[in-house]
Design an enzyme around this catalytic site. Structure first.
Site, PDB file in Angstrom:
ATOM      1  N   HIS A 128       0.819  -1.233   0.000  1.00  0.00           N
ATOM      2  CA  HIS A 128       0.000   0.000   0.000  1.00  0.00           C
ATOM      3  C   HIS A 128       0.845   1.273   0.000  1.00  0.00           C
ATOM      4  CE1 HIS A 128      -3.405  -2.564   0.809  1.00  0.00           C
ATOM      5  NE2 HIS A 128      -2.991  -2.900   2.005  1.00  0.00           N
ATOM      6  N   ASP A 165      -2.694 -11.253  -0.811  1.00  0.00           N
ATOM      7  CA  ASP A 165      -3.167 -10.589   0.416  1.00  0.00           C
ATOM      8  C   ASP A 165      -4.658 -10.254   0.210  1.00  0.00           C
ATOM      9  OD1 ASP A 165      -1.738  -8.731   2.835  1.00  0.00           O
ATOM     10  OD2 ASP A 165      -3.667  -7.993   2.113  1.00  0.00           O
TER      11      ASP A 165
END
Ligand SMILES: [Zn+2]
Length: 348
Positions: A128, A165
């Site tokens: 991220h 993920d």
């Protein structure tokens, strides 16, 4: 053919120095538990790779100089909030520098044939971390930095990034969105942070069709994810022919995870790792780097990573991937094929 794989593990106690606070899920105990498991179960079966700090030049292939400076400015300060969910401590900058550097070190080990597979057990995680912004517990984009390094330093032309993920790796997508040398494939639940990664986000310019998002339902089970990856990742690898495969290995889709929580068990990761390894073999033995992303229930994390390592360190005859078929699997695969048919990158 049975390949006795040499498996390299990036680990370092300095990764424990990133302390986002006692109630924060991305806790140093995650790596403490994994290192303990490694020492107990895999001590003679893996090679330890000691990380070095990434250089400024390597980081700035991905991040802006201003952002790198901002991270450095947190040095020695007890507590800084980089983003509402990403607080950092006095030595976080060292851990972050080493997390990116650990992936670079793994890349050198892989691309000089010292290892065939590496697992970077590092933190903070990276998928991220945007060019100029931290978020989602991530500071530097570890795999992004590694991919850029492999391309620039080792002349690799085609990189596949697989992100399993449960959160969408928005920053990995961003980084390579217009790049047809890096194919990003992610399965994720869109109801969670960062709420990106819809089907139609397929890339832009030359990269159109090279960004494969696979939103999955929260009720996802082991056979579903196996069906989905088998029927999408297999043609992606066959057609794209990667020279290097990176896995954003988060374990927060596990049924016990407090943040992700679908219905997966640790066995799902065994089969996913087996599939990725088999496909890497088929892609002329493409080197393979797993890098730790999420996974916040310690039991689930340790047991899921153990399943992955069981696959990677096993040097006997590998079992066949079960030919499961599920309703969810069929629906998701059909949608992915529909969306990507017009690009023909992997569908025809
Ligand atoms: Zn995650």
């Amino acid at each position: 053919m049975n390949l006795a794989l040499k498996v390299g593990i990036v680990r370092d106690v300095r990764y424990l120095e990133h302390k986002p606070g006692i109630v924060h899920p991305e806790s140093p105990n995650r790596l403490r538990s994994l290192y303990r498991m490694l020492d107990k179960d895999f001590v003679d079966r893996v090679i330890t790779i000691e990380p070095e700090m990434a250089t400024l030049e390597q980081l700035e292939q991905v991040h802006t100089p201003g952002y790198v400076k901002q991270i450095l400015s947190t040095a020695g300060r007890d507590f800084t909030t980089l983003a509402p969910d990403t607080p950092v401590s006095a030595n976080t900058y060292i851990a972050a520098w080493l997390a990116a550097g650990g992936c670079i070190k793994a890349m050198d080990a892989l691309l000089t044939d010292e290892c065939r597979v590496c697992f970077a057990m590092v933190r903070p995680p990276g998928h991220h971390a945007l060019r100029d912004r931290a978020g989602g517990f991530c500071i530097f984009n570890n795999l992004g930095v590694a991919a850029k390094y492999a391309i620039k330093r080792h002349g690799i032309k085609k990189v596949l990034i697989v992100d399993w993920d449960i959160h969408h790796g928005n920053a990995l997508q961003d980084l390579f969105y217009s790049d047809n040398n890096v194919l990003y494939l992610s399965s994720h639940y869109m109801g969670w942070y960062p709420h990106t990664g819809d089907w139609e986000e397929t890339g832009e310019g030359e990269g159109t069709g090279y960004n494969v998002n696979i939103p999955v339902p929260k009720e996802l089970e082991d056979n579903d994810i196996l069906h989905i990856y088998r029927d999408i990742l297999t043609p992606v690898v066959r057609r794209f022919k990667p020279e290097l495969i990176l896995v954003a290995a988060g374990f927060d889709a596990h049924q016990r995870d407090p943040l992700g929580r679908t219905r997966l068990s640790e066995k799902a990761y065994y089969w996913l790792a087996q599939l990725v390894l088999q496909l890497a073999d088929a892609a002329k033995g493409a080197p393979l780097l797993f890098s730790l992303e999420g996974g916040y229930d310690l039991w689930a994390l340790v047991n899921s990573v153990r399943e992955v390592l069981n696959v990677l360190t096993f040097d006997g005859r590998r079992g066949r991937i079960p030919l499961v078929s599920t309703r969810v699997g069929r629906e998701v695969v059909e949608r992915a094929r529909q969306v990507h048919a017009k690009y023909g990158v992997w569908t025809s």
